[in-house]
Design a protein around this motif. Structure first.
Motif, mmCIF file in Angstrom:
data_model
loop_
_atom_site.group_PDB
_atom_site.id
_atom_site.type_symbol
_atom_site.label_atom_id
_atom_site.label_comp_id
_atom_site.label_asym_id
_atom_site.label_seq_id
_atom_site.Cartn_x
_atom_site.Cartn_y
_atom_site.Cartn_z
ATOM 1 N N GLY A 194 -10.258 -7.230 -2.144
ATOM 2 C CA GLY A 194 -10.212 -7.295 -3.607
ATOM 3 C C GLY A 194 -9.665 -6.030 -4.228
ATOM 4 O O GLY A 194 -8.868 -6.074 -5.176
ATOM 5 N N ALA A 195 -10.075 -4.871 -3.690
ATOM 6 C CA ALA A 195 -9.606 -3.594 -4.233
ATOM 7 C C ALA A 195 -8.107 -3.417 -4.002
ATOM 8 O O ALA A 195 -7.393 -2.888 -4.871
ATOM 9 C CB ALA A 195 -10.370 -2.440 -3.595
ATOM 10 N N ILE A 196 -7.603 -3.841 -2.857
ATOM 11 C CA ILE A 196 -6.169 -3.726 -2.586
ATOM 12 C C ILE A 196 -5.375 -4.660 -3.502
ATOM 13 O O ILE A 196 -4.301 -4.292 -4.003
ATOM 14 C CB ILE A 196 -5.874 -3.992 -1.104
ATOM 15 C CG1 ILE A 196 -6.438 -2.849 -0.250
ATOM 16 C CG2 ILE A 196 -4.371 -4.141 -0.855
ATOM 17 C CD1 ILE A 196 -6.389 -3.100 1.237
ATOM 18 N N PHE A 197 -5.878 -5.845 -3.741
ATOM 19 C CA PHE A 197 -5.220 -6.735 -4.700
ATOM 20 C C PHE A 197 -5.146 -6.079 -6.077
ATOM 21 O O PHE A 197 -4.134 -6.189 -6.781
ATOM 22 C CB PHE A 197 -5.965 -8.071 -4.798
ATOM 23 C CG PHE A 197 -5.405 -9.146 -3.913
ATOM 24 C CD1 PHE A 197 -4.643 -10.172 -4.444
ATOM 25 C CD2 PHE A 197 -5.635 -9.137 -2.548
ATOM 26 C CE1 PHE A 197 -4.124 -11.176 -3.651
ATOM 27 C CE2 PHE A 197 -5.122 -10.130 -1.727
ATOM 28 C CZ PHE A 197 -4.367 -11.155 -2.270
ATOM 29 N N ARG A 198 -6.213 -5.402 -6.464
ATOM 30 C CA ARG A 198 -6.208 -4.731 -7.777
ATOM 31 C C ARG A 198 -5.152 -3.633 -7.799
ATOM 32 O O ARG A 198 -4.421 -3.485 -8.787
ATOM 33 C CB ARG A 198 -7.593 -4.157 -8.062
ATOM 34 C CG ARG A 198 -7.725 -3.620 -9.482
ATOM 35 C CD ARG A 198 -9.161 -3.258 -9.808
ATOM 36 N NE ARG A 198 -9.297 -2.822 -11.197
ATOM 37 C CZ ARG A 198 -10.435 -2.475 -11.768
ATOM 38 N NH1 ARG A 198 -11.555 -2.524 -11.065
ATOM 39 N NH2 ARG A 198 -10.469 -2.094 -13.029
#
Length: 291
Positions: free
Chosen positions: A140-144
């Motif tokens: 999720g953090a990488i997508f952000r």
């Protein structure tokens, strides 16, 4: 359009979509079987609805009834289909889900079909490729990072964690809805579509023998200018513990690294965690593309 329904017990079958949200094994099976995912918090739910994900239902704790108008406006603007809002006492929500729902509102939404990798790749210039990242929060953090910094798409290996799992969605603050992604059908030849699509494939690694990423990207820019076009670049990021597999490192056009401070390296700090590395690399990747 929303229909408000009060429910007082956690064993009501209408609430089945929200059962034991902290049980990864159960949720993976249930969500795959029913084609759903869970979004948490009014802001994230609103972003999911705006991105075209159909609402199955909403679960709202009584202490957060003030969120109902915003949820109603968001759903009504996106669809004419009526969806139930189950209003429950806060303690019922906690018993049902297995944790205290701090953000007050949960929504069950239907998944949309993912594009095939070639279709995703066709219109992109900058792609981040994740190999076997298993931590939902990291995904999720990488997508952000990717969405915020202007990456065009994300490509996932078959064993990567689900970007639409509740924790991924929550950590990304809904960024998983803002950037297109696809999942490879197979790992072994997973980079073939990128290669046939004309992408330069860069493998991010902490190995000191790798080329500094800024050097590699400058060379890429020079090559694109010389050929009167923009180079298409895919950046590979490996699993949290072991990094990229030997096969993907070998298949990549070049191994690249984010240089570490010499004193830090001497003290044993030879790399960043995968999210920090992704943020820096995405910034460099998209900054180079805009020049």
């Amino acid at each position: 359009m929303l229909r408000t329904i009060e429910v007082d017990t956690a064993d009501d079958t209408r609430l089945a979509d929200y059962t034991r949200l902290t049980d990864v094994g159960l949720r993976t099976h249930l969500e795959a079987e029913h084609g759903l995912f869970i979004a948490e918090g009014t802001k994230v739910i609103t972003r999911a609805v705006a991105a075209g994900y159909p609402v199955r239902s909403i679960l709202l704790g009584k202490s957060r009834l003030a969120d109902l108008p915003a949820l109603t406006d968001a759903v009504t603007a996106a669809t004419a289909t009526a969806a139930p809002v189950y209003v429950v006492p806060d303690e019922v929500a906690e018993t049902l889900t297995g944790y205290r729902v701090h953000r007050g509102a949960l929504a069950s939404l239907a998944r949309k079909p993912l594009p095939e990798p070639p279709a995703l790749i066709e219109g992109a210039r900058r792609i981040v490729v994740l190999e076997d990242l298993v931590d939902h929060g990291n995904v999720g953090a990488i997508f952000r990072c990717a969405a915020a910094l202007g990456v065009d798409a994300v490509l996932l290996s078959p064993r990567c964690a689900d970007p639409l799992y509740r924790r991924s969605v929550k950590v990304s603050m809904g960024a998983v809805f803002a950037i297109p992604y696809a999942r490879m059908p197979a790992w072994y030849d997973g980079l073939a579509a990128l290669k046939s699509g004309g992408f330069l494939v860069l493998a991010l690694t902490p190995e000191e023998s790798a080329t500094p990423i800024t050097t590699a990207l400058r060379s890429t820019a020079s090559h694109g200018a010389a050929n009167h076009g923009a180079e298409r670049v895919a950046l590979l990021l490996g699993t949290e513990g072991d990094g990229l597999s030997a096969r993907w490192l070998h298949e990549a056009d070049e191994a690249v690294r984010i240089p570490m401070n010499p004193a830090a390296r001497a003290a044993g700090v030879d790399s960043l965690n995968v999210v920090a590395a992704a943020a820096i690399a995405c910034h460099l990747l998209t900054a180079q593309a805009s020049q």
